[in-house]
Write a protein that holds these residues in place. Sequence first.
Motif, PDB file in Angstrom:
ATOM      1  N   UNK A  29       0.737  -1.206   0.014  1.00 17.23           N
ATOM      2  CA  UNK A  29      -0.094   0.043  -0.042  1.00 17.23           C
ATOM      3  C   UNK A  29       0.777   1.423  -0.045  1.00 17.23           C
ATOM      4  N   UNK A  30       2.005   1.247   0.672  1.00 18.37           N
ATOM      5  CA  UNK A  30       2.694   2.470   0.936  1.00 18.37           C
ATOM      6  C   UNK A  30       3.532   2.610  -0.663  1.00 18.37           C
ATOM      7  N   UNK A  31       3.797   1.565  -1.278  1.00 17.21           N
ATOM      8  CA  UNK A  31       4.274   1.768  -2.436  1.00 17.21           C
ATOM      9  C   UNK A  31       3.575   2.345  -3.400  1.00 17.21           C
ATOM     10  N   UNK A  32       2.169   1.996  -3.359  1.00 15.77           N
ATOM     11  CA  UNK A  32       1.167   2.410  -4.322  1.00 15.77           C
ATOM     12  C   UNK A  32       1.013   4.005  -3.947  1.00 15.77           C
ATOM     13  N   UNK A  33       0.847   4.574  -2.591  1.00 13.68           N
ATOM     14  CA  UNK A  33       0.633   5.722  -2.234  1.00 13.68           C
ATOM     15  C   UNK A  33       1.863   6.807  -2.473  1.00 13.68           C
ATOM     16  N   UNK A  34       3.102   6.219  -2.510  1.00 17.90           N
ATOM     17  CA  UNK A  34       4.306   7.036  -2.642  1.00 17.90           C
ATOM     18  C   UNK A  34       4.633   7.089  -4.186  1.00 17.90           C
ATOM     19  N   UNK A  35       4.358   5.883  -5.015  1.00 19.93           N
ATOM     20  CA  UNK A  35       4.553   6.060  -6.319  1.00 19.93           C
ATOM     21  C   UNK A  35       3.464   6.058  -7.417  1.00 19.93           C
ATOM     22  N   UNK A  36       2.408   5.781  -7.163  1.00 24.50           N
ATOM     23  CA  UNK A  36       1.509   5.674  -7.975  1.00 24.50           C
ATOM     24  C   UNK A  36       0.217   6.746  -8.226  1.00 24.50           C
ATOM     25  N   UNK A  37       0.061   7.382  -7.157  1.00 27.36           N
ATOM     26  CA  UNK A  37      -0.798   8.442  -6.987  1.00 27.36           C
ATOM     27  C   UNK A  37      -0.397   9.845  -6.727  1.00 27.36           C
TER      28      UNK A  37
END
Length: 70
Positions: free
Chosen positions: A3-11
């Motif tokens: 989830x942190x990867x998605x928040x940091x890198x995808x939105x």
Amino acid sequence: MKDMFIIDNCIDEREFRNYIYSILPKLGFEEIVMDDVRVSDTEPINDNDIKAFKDGIRYTIQTYLNRIIT
């Protein structure tokens, strides 16, 4: 961690703010209002992106940092 990867890198900041706005009712918040719909403005006093009530208490939720906190 996924989830942190998605928040940091995808939105971006606007998508993150809109995500937080969308989950607040599920967390019991009411009367949810965006203080200022602009996200990356340069106005230094635009600190409170979302205002909401929960259990009679008014909250301000900041999802975008305009300036460094000291």
